[in-house]
Design a protein around this motif. Sequence first.
Motif, PDB file in Angstrom:
ATOM      1  N   GLU A 295       0.590  -1.207  -0.066  1.00  0.00           N
ATOM      2  CA  GLU A 295      -0.188   0.070   0.128  1.00  0.00           C
ATOM      3  C   GLU A 295       1.007   1.214   0.044  1.00  0.00           C
ATOM      4  OE1 GLU A 295      -3.984  -1.081   2.097  1.00  0.00           O
ATOM      5  OE2 GLU A 295      -2.505  -0.584   3.400  1.00  0.00           O
TER       6      GLU A 295
ATOM      7  N   LYS B 221      -5.123   5.302  -2.847  1.00  0.00           N
ATOM      8  CA  LYS B 221      -5.548   4.757  -3.968  1.00  0.00           C
ATOM      9  C   LYS B 221      -5.784   5.255  -5.215  1.00  0.00           C
ATOM     10  CE  LYS B 221      -7.067   0.895  -0.869  1.00  0.00           C
ATOM     11  NZ  LYS B 221      -6.024   0.038  -0.978  1.00  0.00           N
TER      12      LYS B 221
ATOM     13  N   ASP C  32      -9.669   9.930  -0.274  1.00  0.00           N
ATOM     14  CA  ASP C  32      -8.157  10.023  -0.646  1.00  0.00           C
ATOM     15  C   ASP C  32      -7.730  11.374  -1.477  1.00  0.00           C
ATOM     16  OD1 ASP C  32      -7.735   7.511   0.097  1.00  0.00           O
ATOM     17  OD2 ASP C  32      -8.041   6.516  -1.874  1.00  0.00           O
TER      18      ASP C  32
END
Length: 407
Positions: free
Chosen positions: A47, A60, A366
């Motif tokens: 990640e 992401k 995000d």
Amino acid sequence: MLAKDMNNPQIIRPSIFLTHEEVEVDGKPIVVITVPESRHIHTYKGEIWDRNGEGDFVIKSDDIIASMALRKQDGSSEDRVFPQLRLEDFDSATFAYMRQQIRLRNPHHLWLTMTDDEILRSRRMFQRDRDGYEGYTMAAALLFGSPMALGIAGKYCVSDLLYRTDPNMVLYDDRLKLDCNIIQAYGQIFNFCQKHLDEKPHMGNDGQRISLRNKIMREWIINFLIHREYANPTVARLIITPQSIMSENWNRPRYNSHVNIDQLMPFPKNPTIASVFREMGWIEEVGAGAITFRDYCPLFYAGNMPEIEDGDLFRCTLYLTNQGGQTGGQTGGQTGGQTGGQTNTLNRVFQLISENPKITRKEIADRLGISPSAIQKHINSLKENNIIKRNGGDFGGYWEIVNPSTE
């Protein structure tokens, strides 16, 4: 153990090579570990993480990952070469306007005797890249591009100008969306600001009458255009209300924090673009913008200085009343800042939904660097005010703008 983890591709990829030294502080041994700055994007257990304010967030979104890559790259995106660009893709009227502006300042300027192509090459807007490809650069397209050139090399050169009589509403009273080259955009943005900001004359030390509005907004617009990261798709916005002026654009941050005007050091994000503006007389000496803000902003209505946040989004806000800013008092400044921040976030959530109706709550979180639960509160507010509604479930569904006047 730490060194072992840093070299384990199952944990950190690519590997990070740390250095350490032992020092003594107040008679106690301390191990100092130095993490070198890297040009790579590293993953931890598959990640990608990013630091935003006081929190760490898993990233992401492709746009956020792309912006991280931009921060780490050598050079500026304005120098990116586009071999498919042709001289005929540039707007001859923009070159003519540039020469007109130069002639007013210096009728003997060398550019007045040069062809369009010679001007571009003299400012290194025709280059050969590391792979051996030759062509005009993104800076050339942004400055002089026709719609064809912007479609090739400046497709994110979009600015959204809004005027709201009520700063707490997503609705707007006037809007101007620009997707032209930035030399053309300058005049249109300036006219929008003149339309919605009151004039406030001031007598200078030399006895000459000065327009504070024009003086401040000239520098504001120039900074809005030349310090922006044009490789990112985030739309730059300038929002005017009776209480404030706020602009935000994607950025390659230098400070990653709140910045005081006195702390600002001259650092052109797009030096080639800045050099053309300087030849036209739109920019004076290096650092003149900060001096103008410091000298004139406190005279513009409420005695406030701009509040500047230098992050992935560069945001500059000037409060026109005492509800916020430095002179509104500590309590007033905090209250105004919190209210303005909540309103800005609500507007940014709405903007992202408008641009991508299939965007998810997690993707919005995000993009904005805040928690999904905080995003949900803003989504609930938009739904309760009948501004948006959800069609379908979390997977495969989409957002619909209920009130067409907000589009």
